[in-house]
Design an enzyme around this catalytic site. Structure first.
Site, PDB file in Angstrom:
ATOM      1  N   ARG A   1      -1.748   0.392  -9.650  1.00 13.24           N
ATOM      2  CA  ARG A   1      -0.700  -0.578  -9.985  1.00 13.24           C
ATOM      3  C   ARG A   1      -1.310  -1.958 -10.209  1.00 13.24           C
ATOM      4  NH1 ARG A   1       3.686   1.898  -6.882  1.00 13.24           N
ATOM      5  NH2 ARG A   1       2.939   3.995  -6.447  1.00 13.24           N
TER       6      ARG A   1
ATOM      7  N   GLY B   1       0.832  -1.207   0.000  1.00 17.35           N
ATOM      8  CA  GLY B   1       0.000   0.000   0.000  1.00 17.35           C
ATOM      9  C   GLY B   1       0.858   1.245   0.000  1.00 17.35           C
TER      10      GLY B   1
ATOM     11  N   ASP C   1       7.657   4.735  -9.775  1.00 18.44           N
ATOM     12  CA  ASP C   1       8.466   4.388  -8.601  1.00 18.44           C
ATOM     13  C   ASP C   1       9.958   4.299  -8.923  1.00 18.44           C
ATOM     14  OD1 ASP C   1       6.243   4.483  -7.078  1.00 18.44           O
ATOM     15  OD2 ASP C   1       6.377   2.445  -6.290  1.00 18.44           O
TER      16      ASP C   1
ATOM     17  N   ASP D   1       3.988  -4.381  -7.642  1.00 17.30           N
ATOM     18  CA  ASP D   1       3.448  -3.153  -7.042  1.00 17.30           C
ATOM     19  C   ASP D   1       4.125  -1.912  -7.637  1.00 17.30           C
ATOM     20  OD1 ASP D   1       5.579  -4.483  -5.464  1.00 17.30           O
ATOM     21  OD2 ASP D   1       5.606  -2.615  -4.349  1.00 17.30           O
TER      22      ASP D   1
ATOM     23  N   ASP E   1       9.225   4.412   7.843  1.00 18.87           N
ATOM     24  CA  ASP E   1       9.013   5.639   8.628  1.00 18.87           C
ATOM     25  C   ASP E   1       8.139   6.653   7.885  1.00 18.87           C
ATOM     26  OD1 ASP E   1      10.692   6.429   6.626  1.00 18.87           O
ATOM     27  OD2 ASP E   1      12.423   6.803   7.922  1.00 18.87           O
ATOM     28  N   GLY E   2       7.680   6.265   6.688  1.00 18.22           N
ATOM     29  CA  GLY E   2       6.796   7.172   5.944  1.00 18.22           C
ATOM     30  C   GLY E   2       7.521   8.308   5.251  1.00 18.22           C
TER      31      GLY E   2
ATOM     32  N   LYS F   1       4.949  12.107  -2.061  1.00 16.75           N
ATOM     33  CA  LYS F   1       5.722  10.906  -1.686  1.00 16.75           C
ATOM     34  C   LYS F   1       6.735  11.310  -0.617  1.00 16.75           C
ATOM     35  CE  LYS F   1       8.682   7.255  -3.539  1.00 16.75           C
ATOM     36  NZ  LYS F   1       9.195   6.642  -4.768  1.00 16.75           N
TER      37      LYS F   1
ATOM     38  N   GLY G   1       2.715   3.390   1.562  1.00 17.03           N
ATOM     39  CA  GLY G   1       3.320   3.433   2.887  1.00 17.03           C
ATOM     40  C   GLY G   1       3.922   4.787   3.213  1.00 17.03           C
TER      41      GLY G   1
ATOM     42  N   ARG H   1       4.155  14.028  -7.117  1.00 17.99           N
ATOM     43  CA  ARG H   1       4.076  13.329  -8.397  1.00 17.99           C
ATOM     44  C   ARG H   1       2.689  13.550  -9.013  1.00 17.99           C
ATOM     45  NH1 ARG H   1       6.369   7.283  -7.084  1.00 17.99           N
ATOM     46  NH2 ARG H   1       4.418   7.036  -5.944  1.00 17.99           N
TER      47      ARG H   1
HETATM   48  P1  AMP Z   1       9.167   0.320  -3.010  1.00 19.52           P
HETATM   49  O1  AMP Z   1      10.140  -0.823  -2.972  1.00 19.52           O
HETATM   50  O2  AMP Z   1       9.775   1.656  -2.786  1.00 19.52           O
HETATM   51  O3  AMP Z   1       8.299   0.279  -4.212  1.00 19.52           O
HETATM   52  O4  AMP Z   1       8.216   0.122  -1.735  1.00 19.52           O
HETATM   53  C1  AMP Z   1       7.544  -1.070  -1.459  1.00 19.52           C
HETATM   54  C2  AMP Z   1       6.521  -0.834  -0.368  1.00 19.52           C
HETATM   55  O5  AMP Z   1       7.158  -0.341   0.808  1.00 19.52           O
HETATM   56  C3  AMP Z   1       5.455   0.190  -0.712  1.00 19.52           C
HETATM   57  O6  AMP Z   1       4.258  -0.247  -0.118  1.00 19.52           O
HETATM   58  C4  AMP Z   1       5.975   1.454  -0.069  1.00 19.52           C
HETATM   59  O7  AMP Z   1       4.942   2.346   0.237  1.00 19.52           O
HETATM   60  C5  AMP Z   1       6.625   0.917   1.180  1.00 19.52           C
HETATM   61  N1  AMP Z   1       7.725   1.776   1.656  1.00 19.52           N
HETATM   62  C6  AMP Z   1       8.936   1.958   1.098  1.00 19.52           C
HETATM   63  N2  AMP Z   1       9.676   2.817   1.827  1.00 19.52           N
HETATM   64  C7  AMP Z   1       8.902   3.200   2.880  1.00 19.52           C
HETATM   65  C8  AMP Z   1       9.093   4.067   3.996  1.00 19.52           C
HETATM   66  N3  AMP Z   1      10.231   4.727   4.198  1.00 19.52           N
HETATM   67  N4  AMP Z   1       8.075   4.210   4.862  1.00 19.52           N
HETATM   68  C9  AMP Z   1       6.923   3.550   4.693  1.00 19.52           C
HETATM   69  N5  AMP Z   1       6.689   2.710   3.688  1.00 19.52           N
HETATM   70  C10 AMP Z   1       7.656   2.531   2.772  1.00 19.52           C
HETATM   71 MG    MG Z   2       6.826   1.043  -4.955  1.00 15.32          MG
END
Ligand code: AMP
Ligand code: MG
Length: 500
Positions: A191, A99, A277, A267, A133-134, A121, A101, A184
């Site tokens: 997705r 989701g 992404d 995703d 950590d968002g 983002k 995140g 963005r």
């Molecule tokens: P990504 O590999 O960047 O496509 O991220 C995969 C998943 O991890 C997605 O659901 C992102 O929203 C979540 N995510 C990546 N980095 C963070 C972060 N620093 N804090 C919270 N969620 C994250």
């Molecule tokens: Mg991603």
């Protein structure tokens, strides 16, 4: 945790008219929440081009309102902020629920170019943050900002980047870095993983609602199934085929320009066939088909030459998710088959354009295979080879191309075969076509790195220079030889991982 803050956030009137159609899907698709304000934000970069596309005045990007809005310190009047839920396969393994995140959809605006979603983002924790950590760090946010806009200028379908702001807020990665937020823009951020999510939970009503939404808004030609691959009466098979076709065209562009995405999990696959992404992506320096740009990708699952196959694998996951709606598995397989046919056609078309050859002709693939093998064998710089070849055809001077090869005799043999093949097929390489398809500048790792290092010291001038040059990638940029030339030796030692 975020809800009380939401009530306190001021609103900004952007003048946009908001439609928020994703929000209208209902609460099963997302969680409504507000961003976590980025403290002491500063404007780092913005894209007047994207502002114009949205119908926002470019000058407004420099305003306090824009800074407050795009740093999560204010909400847009009329937007309905939410984090969406999706699932996905990561590195070939089912990862379950993921989701947004650290992303937050501010809302969907109605523009002269159709509906456009505006998404932050790095805007704080959501119910889907898992262990994260968002936040996003300035380093990766600069890479995403620059590359989104660079890809658009190259004509590669992509999500866009409107705004980038930084903050002194510390964020722990391998080292302590600082936070940033990228805004963005895309017609939709849906997705493959959104479909997988509802299919995996057997929530077939929601799955159908999502598919119908995507068809109605983005693939109306699939609505009765007839105009999409002859799937009369099966709109979901038509959708699968249309997504396969767009994905085939997209990957062909990546391969031709030498772009490695780095994390092609389901995703990270856009239902609209957009590049989405930006993480540990890389444009190839020397041509190495097995190149792995993501330091975390130990098996090379997402190596450059694997991308066409892995995108098909991802499409199979989408097909599996849509299966309950499509019905007969043979129909789903048929829809996916279009990728196998179309990808090589698109790739050949892109490569012919790089060689300045318009219409297709028997024997083209041997000439293209010949040069790709030679580039790989001699580890020749990929963008520089193509640009020099274009200039050589324009100026009838091949010495700068020959200089790139340790074994010049092999190049000479290929040049001769290319010349003969073009002549025999009644085509002369078109230098203008070549110059338009062989960029003088791409966002190589070391260029991004130089902009990042300066920005981390508070100097955004290199970032702005690159943004400017990358807007016109197929023009020569006299005076910028350091940015259009060979990578420095240290570029080979840059290590880019998933950490961002
Ligand atoms: P990504 O590999 O960047 O496509 O991220 C995969 C998943 O991890 C997605 O659901 C992102 O929203 C979540 N995510 C990546 N980095 C963070 C972060 N620093 N804090 C919270 N969620 C994250
Ligand atoms: Mg991603």
């Amino acid at each position: 945790m975020n809800a009380p803050a939401a009530a306190r956030l001021p609103t900004v009137d952007t003048g946009l008219s908001w439609s928020n159609s994703f929000a209208a899907l209902g609460p099963g698709f997302y969680t409504r929440l507000a961003p976590r304000p980025l403290p002491a934000p500063c404007h780092v970069a913005s894209s007047p081009d994207v502002a114009q596309q949205l119908g926002l005045p470019a000058a407004w990007l420099q305003s306090e309102d824009a800074l407050r809005l795009f740093s999560g310190n204010a909400l847009p009047q009329g937007g309905e902020p939410l984090a969406s839920v999706y699932s996905g396969h990561q590195f070939g393994v089912w990862a379950g629920q993921l989701g947004d995140g650290r992303a937050l959809l501010l809302g969907e605006a109605q523009t002269a170019h159709g509906p456009q979603e505006i998404q932050l983002k790095g805007s704080g924790l959501t119910p889907y943050s898992r262990m994260g950590d968002g936040r996003a760090v300035l380093r990766s946010s600069i890479r995403e900002f620059l590359c989104s806009e660079a890809m658009h200028a190259l004509g590669v379908p992509t999500t866009r980047a409107l705004y980038l702001c930084g903050s002194p807020e510390p964020v722990q990665r391998e080292a302590v870095e600082t936070a940033a937020v990228v805004t963005r823009v895309a017609p939709s951020f849906i997705r493959f993983g959104h479909f997988e999510h509802f299919a995996a939970r057997s929530q077939f009503d929601a799955l159908q609602q999502l598919a119908d939404y995507v068809i109605a808004r983005f693939y109306p030609e699939c609505a009765d199934g007839a105009d999409c691959g002859g799937h009369a009466g099966n709109r979901y098979a038509a959708l699968l085929q249309a997504v396969s076709e767009r994905s085939a065209a997209l990957v062909a562009q990546w391969q031709a320009v030498g772009f490695c995405h780095g994390v092609l999990n389901t995703d990270n696959m856009s239902i609209l066939g957009l590049t989405i992404d930006y993480g540990p992506f890389q444009f190839l320096d020397h041509f190495d088909p097995g190149h792995i740009c993501n330091h975390s990708d130990r098996q090379g699952r997402y190596a450059y030459e694997q991308q066409p196959g892995v995108v098909l694998w991802n499409l199979y996951r989408l097909g599996q998710a849509l299966q309950p709606l499509i019905g007969d598995p043979a129909i789903a397989m048929g829809a996916l088959e279009s990728y196998r046919t179309l990808y090589p056609q698109h790739f050949m078309q892109r490569m012919r354009a790089k060689l300045g050859l318009g219409a297709a002709h028997a024997g083209d693939s041997a000439v293209i295979d010949g040069i790709l093998h030679l580039l790989a064998d001699q580890a020749v710089d990929y963008p520089i080879f193509w640009r020099r070849l274009s200039l050589a055809v324009a100026d009838a001077d091949f010495e700068p191309v020959r200089d790139l090869f340790a074994d010049r005799a092999r190049l000479d043999r290929w040049l001769l075969s290319f010349e003969e093949h073009a002549a025999l097929s009644g085509r002369a390489p078109d230098a203008d076509l070549m110059l338009k398809n062989n960029p003088a500048i791409v966002l190589r790792n070391h260029l991004a790195e130089q902009a990042i290092r300066a920005a981390q010291q508070g100097d955004f001038s290199e970032l702005h220079t690159l943004q400017h040059l990358l807007q016109r990638p197929c023009e020569d940029h006299p005076g910028h030889e350091a940015r259009t030339g060979f990578p420095p030796d240290w570029a080979a030692h840059l290590s880019i991982s998933c950490s961002s």
